[in-house]
Each structure stands twice: as structure tokens, then as C-alpha cells.
Design a protein around this motif. Sequence first.
Motif, short mmCIF file in Angstrom:
data_model
loop_
_atom_site.label_atom_id
_atom_site.label_comp_id
_atom_site.label_asym_id
_atom_site.label_seq_id
_atom_site.Cartn_x
_atom_site.Cartn_y
_atom_site.Cartn_z
N ILE A 136 -30.87 -34.34 82.57
CA ILE A 136 -31.42 -33.39 83.55
C ILE A 136 -30.33 -32.52 84.14
O ILE A 136 -30.55 -31.34 84.41
N THR A 137 -29.15 -33.08 84.36
CA THR A 137 -28.08 -32.32 85.00
C THR A 137 -27.27 -31.50 84.00
O THR A 137 -26.33 -30.82 84.41
N ASP A 138 -27.61 -31.53 82.74
CA ASP A 138 -26.94 -30.69 81.74
C ASP A 138 -27.21 -29.22 82.08
O ASP A 138 -28.34 -28.85 82.41
N PRO A 139 -26.21 -28.38 82.04
CA PRO A 139 -26.41 -26.97 82.42
C PRO A 139 -27.48 -26.24 81.60
O PRO A 139 -28.22 -25.43 82.14
N TRP A 199 -30.80 -27.39 82.90
CA TRP A 199 -31.04 -26.82 84.22
C TRP A 199 -31.48 -25.36 84.10
O TRP A 199 -32.40 -24.93 84.79
N ASP A 200 -30.82 -24.61 83.22
CA ASP A 200 -31.22 -23.21 83.00
C ASP A 200 -32.64 -23.13 82.44
O ASP A 200 -33.42 -22.25 82.82
N LEU A 258 -35.05 -25.29 82.94
CA LEU A 258 -35.96 -25.63 84.03
C LEU A 258 -36.15 -24.45 84.97
O LEU A 258 -37.29 -24.14 85.36
N LEU A 259 -35.06 -23.77 85.32
CA LEU A 259 -35.18 -22.60 86.20
C LEU A 259 -35.96 -21.48 85.53
O LEU A 259 -36.76 -20.80 86.20
#
Length: 69
Positions: free
Chosen positions: A38-41, A44-45, A47-48
Motif C-alpha cells: 500500500i505504501t509503494d509510491p 499510492w499514485d 490510489l490517488l
Amino acid sequence: MLLRLGFGTYVIALVAAPVLAILYKALEGGLTACFAAITDPVAWDALLLSLGTSGVAAAINGVMGTAIA
């Protein structure tokens, strides 16, 4: 009573079962692996991007739905 049973089956088959399957696969490697994914960049991109796209779609749907009604 039969309608309530049918609706319950519908909710389980089309909503709850896929959500449970996603949770099962996500937690298969443990909480540490899930948190790392989940915290992988890139994740994260993604998800955003998904949240932004769904927000725009909801706004357009709200405006168009109100105009059509």
C-alpha cells in the motif's frame, strides 16, 4: 420473507464475496506485506488517480442527473 432472502443472497453474491476475496488475497502475505504494498509510491499514485477520477465522475453524475430529473 422470500424477497428479503433473495436480496440478502444478492448482496452476498455480488458485494460481500468479492470484497472478502480481495481482503483474503491482500492479507495473504501478512500485514507487513500488505502495508508495504500500500505504501509503494506507484500504488499510492494509482490510489490517488482512482479517487480523483471517481470524484470527477460523481460530480458529473450529480450535475447531469439533476439536469435530467
